[in-house]
Design a protein around this motif. Structure first.
Motif, PDB file in Angstrom:
ATOM      1  N   CYS A   1       5.273   1.026   8.134  1.00  6.57           N
ATOM      2  CA  CYS A   1       6.336   0.135   8.575  1.00  6.57           C
ATOM      3  C   CYS A   1       7.603   0.885   8.969  1.00  6.57           C
ATOM      4  O   CYS A   1       8.441   0.367   9.704  1.00  6.57           O
TER       5      CYS A   1
ATOM      6  N   MET B   1       0.799  -1.225   0.000  1.00  5.26           N
ATOM      7  CA  MET B   1       0.000   0.000   0.000  1.00  5.26           C
ATOM      8  C   MET B   1       0.830   1.272   0.000  1.00  5.26           C
ATOM      9  O   MET B   1       0.301   2.364  -0.132  1.00  5.26           O
ATOM     10  N   LYS B   2       2.121   1.149   0.218  1.00  3.82           N
ATOM     11  CA  LYS B   2       2.994   2.329   0.218  1.00  3.82           C
ATOM     12  C   LYS B   2       2.535   3.380   1.233  1.00  3.82           C
ATOM     13  O   LYS B   2       2.475   4.565   0.927  1.00  3.82           O
ATOM     14  N   CYS B   3       2.173   2.924   2.407  1.00  7.08           N
ATOM     15  CA  CYS B   3       1.686   3.866   3.406  1.00  7.08           C
ATOM     16  C   CYS B   3       2.794   4.318   4.351  1.00  7.08           C
ATOM     17  O   CYS B   3       2.622   5.262   5.101  1.00  7.08           O
ATOM     18  N   ALA B   4       3.913   3.621   4.345  1.00  4.62           N
ATOM     19  CA  ALA B   4       5.082   3.987   5.156  1.00  4.62           C
ATOM     20  C   ALA B   4       4.881   3.771   6.646  1.00  4.62           C
ATOM     21  O   ALA B   4       5.641   4.260   7.467  1.00  4.62           O
TER      22      ALA B   4
ATOM     23  N   CYS C   1       9.322  -1.028   3.347  1.00  2.00           N
ATOM     24  CA  CYS C   1       8.562  -1.218   2.113  1.00  2.00           C
ATOM     25  C   CYS C   1       9.414  -0.885   0.892  1.00  2.00           C
ATOM     26  O   CYS C   1       9.286  -1.503  -0.155  1.00  2.00           O
TER      27      CYS C   1
ATOM     28  N   CYS D   1       2.793  -3.298   9.708  1.00  6.61           N
ATOM     29  CA  CYS D   1       2.190  -3.236   8.377  1.00  6.61           C
ATOM     30  C   CYS D   1       0.754  -3.748   8.435  1.00  6.61           C
ATOM     31  O   CYS D   1       0.531  -4.900   8.795  1.00  6.61           O
TER      32      CYS D   1
ATOM     33  N   HIS E   1       8.724  -8.336   5.402  1.00 10.20           N
ATOM     34  CA  HIS E   1       9.939  -7.850   4.748  1.00 10.20           C
ATOM     35  C   HIS E   1      11.134  -8.745   5.061  1.00 10.20           C
ATOM     36  O   HIS E   1      12.054  -8.855   4.265  1.00 10.20           O
TER      37      HIS E   1
HETATM   38  S1  SF4 Z   1       5.051  -2.547   3.813  1.00  4.96           S
HETATM   39 FE1  SF4 Z   1       5.021  -0.561   4.817  1.00  4.96          FE
HETATM   40  S2  SF4 Z   1       4.378   0.916   3.279  1.00  4.96           S
HETATM   41 FE2  SF4 Z   1       3.957  -1.137   2.507  1.00  4.96          FE
HETATM   42  S3  SF4 Z   1       1.832  -1.505   3.092  1.00  4.96           S
HETATM   43 FE3  SF4 Z   1       3.065  -2.350   4.742  1.00  4.96          FE
HETATM   44  S4  SF4 Z   1       3.302  -0.690   6.227  1.00  4.96           S
HETATM   45 FE4  SF4 Z   1       2.535   0.216   4.325  1.00  4.96          FE
END
Ligand code: SF4
Ligand code: SF4
Lengths: 450, 233
Positions: free
Chosen positions: A57, A52-55, A75, A130, A136
């Motif tokens: 994490c 989701m690219k929400c940052a 991410c 996340c 990751h």
């Molecule tokens: S990896 Fe990070 S940026 Fe990607 S969806 Fe999960 S929390 Fe959001």
């Protein structure tokens, strides 16, 4: 001894020899073979769809928290490999590249992955942050595996695994059997001298309930941990043994190669079979415990050998009243560091605390702790790579140092061989007023021997 | 204009819906097939389903996890999703659309729909600003991440002002934009990160299964790459 010419690679310390072939082609070839035979493909498919690219994490990763470099956002780290996967192994990615004229993987990507995947300690803390539950740590694991297949591995890890799988000693510290036996005899004498009682380290006993695997470096560095353990097991009347065929629980395969991971686990299983043992007992070590616990069922294909961690066993014996710890011996202020490989899965969190609280009055928790504890900064095998000490201290270890300092403890318990080394270095580097010990080091002091 | 609006609400909507359903069916097939295959290949087939399902639910109503990190933006995101899920499905006007496809369920009162629409617009706006101005989020974002958010906001804003007395734009024009953007979103659901609305429930189980390796994967990889089962370390 001849000094080898330094490889002309950008990251000379990471690999043994310069690569003579085109890395990009080799990488894709290795990637595709791994996708074909392993279980990663479907998860990469999923992750490319739902990242989701929400940052969010970012706040889970202590490396990022220290360096502040956007490249260290978990991410982003994963997106390097996911992008390559998408571009080269999915229809959508291929079509997109045709439409936008986007190019594929480059030499630069390989350098970036190499840098990135060895600057992640694969501690898996970020997964808790996340919303999608992206692992990751698994992407780092896979990235390193592919890189290893094209010859890019930190030399220290490779040399250890080579000795363990192909060397004469069959263990990562290259300790030959006679030296092991000498060490164990020395430890027995030492216990007798200090405690006044003969405690044995049983060797090659057939049919024992537990076959014991320490992280082998303990035999060189952690005498107290081993002596504490032997006292516990003998006092409780446990039948256990160390096998001379294989006595190393370390498994650096976890850090860079599924192939070696499997082979090392199989060697453990073989030793248990040879000795007709019933269970595997792993000493104070995070990754050794996790690899055995999680992967013995995988590589033993069907038949079951239970895997027990020493802390679990010691707690059980304590609760059954088979061992007794003197609550008046340890008076210092003590804190406890949770190794990532114990806690992320929720496996060993409460056990050590119960043991500690049973005989140590002055116990303080560090924050955060348990499942959420910060990595020591040497996870994922980085602790063995001396060349990256600067990274281990200033990027990965700094928050740990702050966290340790805030407890005001005199002793930090670290029941893991990797954490022990890293935290010792952190204490020295940041000049912290404490010392680090194993849990069984303290038990050794407090146990009432019969 | 009116004719086109009818067309957009009729055939186009039905078409978009069908594309979405087919796309999701494909995604579901790929995902479930992949997961099943992985499980078949895994050397150890014990998966802690119960714990994983519990975790999945915990994150769906992430009260426990909100304090983890960036709490404010997490709360904003949760509120955003509430309207995002409820309004398209349960607004009375939408129910008429669903009925055309043969689907029917009770709606929510207009007042509630209004409130939810506003909260989603406001929180969506905050998320967009966050994406633009928060350094980390911006670093991770690509065009599509902004585009999807803008599209969703456009749909909600248009839908909201369409029937309001203060709407300065002709009703039909607003509705055409609203419906067309809505159709576009439907089509995009299976092919973009919006698929998370559908894939979310399997994420944690799948991640866990992926850690369960096939017992002979290493040897097989060696065979493919080097022609023999074992390679030198
Ligand atoms: S990896 Fe990070 S940026 Fe990607 S969806 Fe999960 S929390 Fe959001
Ligand atoms: S696994 Fe640990 S070091 Fe790696 S990105 Fe996640 S939190 Fe950071």
């Amino acid at each position: 001894m001849t000094i080898k010419e330094k490889p002309k690679n950008k990251y000379p310390y990471y690999i043994e020899a310069p690569l003579e072939y085109k890395r990009v082609d080799a990488f894709l070839k290795a990637f595709s073979a791994i996708l074909e035979h392993s279980n990663y493909k479907f998860i990469l498919d999923l992750y490319t769809r739902i990242s989701m690219k929400c940052a969010r994490c970012a706040s889970g990763c202590q490396i990022y928290q220290t360096t502040g470099k956007p490249e260290d956002i978990p991410c982003y780290r994963s997106s390097i490999l996911l992008r390559i996967y998408k571009r080269h192994f999915t229809l959508g990615g291929w079509m997109k590249s045709k439409l936008t004229g986007g190019s594929g993987i480059t030499e630069k990507d390989i350098d970036e992955m190499l840098e990135s995947y060895y600057q992640c300690t694969a501690c898996r803390r970020c997964t808790f942050y996340c919303p999608m539950g992206i692992e990751h740590g698994m992407i780092t694991h896979l990235g390193r595996y592919i890189l290893a297949e094209i010859g890019i591995v930190p030399k220290a890890l490779q040399v250890s695994v080579r000795e363990q799988l192909e060397g004469a000693s069959k263990n990562t510290s290259a300790i030959p059997v006679p030296a092991l036996i000498d060490t164990l005899e020395f430890l027995e004498e030492e216990i007798e001298e200090t405690k006044g009682i003969k405690v044995k380290f049983p060797i090659d006993v057939e049919g024992a309930e537990y076959v014991f695997f320490a992280p082998v470096s303990d035999y060189l560095l952690e005498a107290d941990t081993l002596m504490g353990m032997a006292c516990v097991l003998q006092t409780a009347g446990i039948s256990w043994t160390i096998g001379t065929g294989n006595y190393d629980g370390i498994n650096y395969g976890l850090f860079y190669s599924d192939d070696f991971l499997g082979k090392i686990v199989r060697n453990e299983i073989d030793e248990v079979r040879r000795l007709k043992g019933k269970k595997i007992l792993i000493g104070e070590c995070g990754h050794a415990s996790r690899t055995a616990k999680n992967f013995v069922p995988t590589y033993n294909e069907g038949s079951e050998i239970p895997v027990v961690n020493l802390l679990e066993l010691t707690l059980k014996l304590l609760e059954e009243g088979k061992i007794e710890l003197d609550p008046n011996v340890i008076t210092e202020k003590v804190t406890y560091h949770d190794p990532c490989n114990y806690v992320r899965s929720g496996w060993i969190i409460e056990q050590p605390r119960k043991i500690i609280k049973s005989f140590i009055k002055n116990f303080v928790e560090m924050t955060p702790n348990g499942k959420y504890n910060l990595c020591c900064g040497g996870g994922g095998g980085t602790v063995s790579v001396d060349e990256v000490k600067d990274f281990r201290m200033n990027a990965a270890g700094k928050k740990k140092a702050d966290q340790l300092r805030a407890t005001g403890a005199d002793i930090v318990i670290t029941p893991c061989a990797n954490c022990k080394k890293q935290i010792e270095e952190v204490i020295e580097y940041f000049d912290l007023p404490m010392k680090r010990m194993g849990l069984h080091d303290l038990i050794l002091k407090a146990i009432k021997l019969k | 204009m009116e004719q086109f609006l009818e067309f957009a609400k009729g055939s186009l909507f039905a078409g978009s819906f069908v594309i979405m359903v087919l796309g999701l069916a494909r995604t579901a097939f790929i995902t479930l097939w992949g997961t099943k295959n992985a499980l078949d290949k895994a050397g150890d087939k014990n998966i802690p389903y119960k714990a994983l399902i519990k975790e999945t639910f915990e994150w769906m109503i992430p009260i426990k996890h909100i304090t983890n990190s960036r709490s404010a933006i997490s709360i904003v995101s949760v509120v955003f999703h509430i309207g995002l899920i409820i309004v398209p499905l349960f607004l009375l006007d939408h129910i008429l659309l669903w009925q055309k496809l043969g689907l029917s369920w009770p709606g929510i009162p207009a007042a509630i729909a209004n409130v939810l629409t506003i909260t989603t617009i406001v929180t969506g706006g905050i998320l967009l600003l966050n994406r633009i101005f928060h350094r980390d989020t911006r670093f991770l974002s690509s065009v599509i991440d902004y585009a999807l958010l803008v599209l969703i906001l456009a749909i909600f804003i248009n839908g909201f002002i369409a029937s309001k007395p203060f709407n300065p734009i002709p009703y039909n024009l607003v509705m055409v934009i609203h419906v067309m953007a809505g159709n576009l979103i439907l089509i995009l659901v299976p092919f973009s990160k919006l698929a998370h609305c559908f894939l979310y429930p399997i994420m944690r189980i799948a991640s866990n299964i992926a850690w369960h390796f096939p017992a002979r994967a290493g040897e097989e990889v060696n065979k493919t790459l080097y022609g023999e089962e074992n390679k030198k370390v």
